[in-house]
Design a protein around this motif. Structure first.
Motif, PDB file in Angstrom:
ATOM      1  N   PRO A 302       1.086  -0.864  -0.003  1.00  0.00           N
ATOM      2  CA  PRO A 302      -0.260  -0.395   0.375  1.00  0.00           C
ATOM      3  C   PRO A 302       0.981   1.392   0.083  1.00  0.00           C
ATOM      4  CG  PRO A 302      -0.828  -1.541   1.689  1.00  0.00           C
ATOM      5  CD  PRO A 302       0.299  -2.076   0.982  1.00  0.00           C
ATOM      6  N   VAL A 303       0.134   1.947  -0.447  1.00  0.00           N
ATOM      7  CA  VAL A 303       0.917   3.524  -0.645  1.00  0.00           C
ATOM      8  C   VAL A 303       1.038   3.938   0.624  1.00  0.00           C
ATOM      9  CG1 VAL A 303       0.869   6.009  -1.188  1.00  0.00           C
ATOM     10  CG2 VAL A 303       0.631   3.617  -2.536  1.00  0.00           C
ATOM     11  N   GLY A 304       2.110   4.492   1.619  1.00  0.00           N
ATOM     12  CA  GLY A 304       2.146   4.827   2.435  1.00  0.00           C
ATOM     13  C   GLY A 304       2.741   6.264   2.429  1.00  0.00           C
ATOM     14  N   PHE A 305       2.752   6.966   3.915  1.00  0.00           N
ATOM     15  CA  PHE A 305       3.548   8.580   4.649  1.00  0.00           C
ATOM     16  C   PHE A 305       4.549   9.004   4.932  1.00  0.00           C
ATOM     17  CE2 PHE A 305      -1.112   7.858   2.017  1.00  0.00           C
ATOM     18  CZ  PHE A 305      -0.806   8.613   1.386  1.00  0.00           C
ATOM     19  N   GLU A 306       5.444   9.332   4.703  1.00  0.00           N
ATOM     20  CA  GLU A 306       6.579  10.133   5.584  1.00  0.00           C
ATOM     21  C   GLU A 306       6.850  11.356   5.551  1.00  0.00           C
ATOM     22  OE1 GLU A 306      10.413   8.354   3.992  1.00  0.00           O
ATOM     23  OE2 GLU A 306       9.734   6.348   4.647  1.00  0.00           O
TER      24      GLU A 306
END
Length: 352
Positions: A302-306
């Motif tokens: 899944p697309v993640g966020f940093e």
């Protein structure tokens, strides 16, 4: 089960599809922008090879869509094909096509949506690339989203929305204050200005004094495609389990290049090679490989966020390519701004 390490830049899309048959067989797939000799047709052929239940092909020209379907039928006669006439530059056409699909009880759900159609670098400002490449797809996606949500709630295989973008997004962020190109770059906020040095390197001229330049318009729309995927993941993944990825197909020899001169293309490909990237022109069948992988690859995370940035949303050559996506195209704040601007431009709010 296959994974991205088994595929390379020139792997035919049909081989990628064959590696994930269970994610295609019996499914309903929509592909926008399908016509003879196109990237959309090559994408459709890869899906048709694995017996989807419904393959819905859209385009502006009824004759071209039917010609594409007839070509597919000659090879894969047992697939159920549907022609859906859709002009992405016309919001009324988009709404009519979505209404037609939503009323079709024989298609209760949609498993995969491929937003593939596009125009590139129109020489003069008529209908901007932004309208066709982003706004039309934004509106169509949201109007048919209930059918995707239904698929996600009933299927054990991935439900995904794929936006076909380009490495060319690197030339420009979204000009939130001037999407229709009425101002010179110097009049824009710094965060909205095109990448003039990069443009000069690739094309031989910065175009800094131009109010309108076709490749900046194209680049803005391709950045919007990526930000659209970022926003869709923010809104749909946790709540509905629907993922979205933006894919760069590579340098594909299709009709989308019709507004670019051969010398422009030759110089750009030369610069790409100088930067160490693969500049070989792909056939449509090879260019569709990352689109198919993004739609059905089982090992995609899944697309993640940093912080403020998404990771894993941009794919090229059948793999996630976080290194070669511009920061302005993965910024979740920009994705939210684009969503709000897009709602304003279509005159409708969407909440799922």
């Amino acid at each position: 089960m296959a994974n991205s390490s088994e595929f390379g830049p020139l792997t035919p899309a049909i081989e990628v599809a064959a590696a994930f048959p269970n994610n295609i067989h019996g499914k309903t797939v929509i592909i926008t922008g399908v016509s003879p000799k196109s990237l959309g047709l090559a994408t459709a052929a890869a899906f048709a090879s694995q017996s989807p239940a419904n393959l819905i092909l859209t385009g502006r020209s009824p004759d071209k869509v039917e010609a594409a379907i007839n070509e597919l039928k000659s090879i894969y006669p047992n697939v159920k094909y549907h022609a859906l006439i859709l002009d992405l530059a016309s919001q009324s056409s988009v709404r009519a096509a979505a209404a037609q699909l939503n009323k079709d009880a024989s298609i209760p759900s949609v498993d995969i949506l491929i937003n593939n159609a596009g125009v590139m670098a129109i020489p003069t400002l008529t209908t901007p690339d932004f309208a066709t490449n982003h706004i039309g797809h934004f509106l169509f996606t949201n109007l048919i989203l209930p059918k995707l949500i239904k698929a996600a709630s009933t299927s054990s295989t991935p439900t995904r929305i794929i936006n076909v973008t380009s490495f060319g997004h690197q030339f420009s962020p979204v000009r939130f204050s001037d999407v229709n190109f009425t101002k010179a770059g110097a009049e824009l906020p710094e965060s909205e200005r095109p990448e003039y040095q990069k443009t000069e390197f690739f094309t031989g001229k910065s175009h800094a004094d131009d109010v309108y330049y076709g490749f900046f318009s194209y680049a803005q729309s391709k950045t919007a495609n990526i930000l659209h995927s970022v926003a869709l993941n923010q809104k749909l993944w946790e709540k509905h389990g629907i993922a979205s990825f933006a894919v760069h197909p590579g340098a594909v020899d299709t009709n989308i290049n019709r507004h670019a001169t051969p010398s422009d293309i030759e110089l750009a490909l030369k610069r790409v090679k100088e930067l160490g990237f693969d500049s070989a022109q792909k056939t449509p069948g090879q260019g569709a490989n990352t689109t198919v992988f993004a739609a059905v690859g089982s090992d995609l995370r899944p697309v993640g966020f940093e912080g403020d940035h998404a990771r894993g949303a941009y794919l090229a050559d059948c793999k996630v390519d976080d290194e070669n996506v511009a920061a302005f195209a993965t910024n979740k704040v920009f994705a939210e701004r684009l969503w709000a601007l897009s709602e304003e431009l279509v005159g409708e709010k969407f909440d799922f």
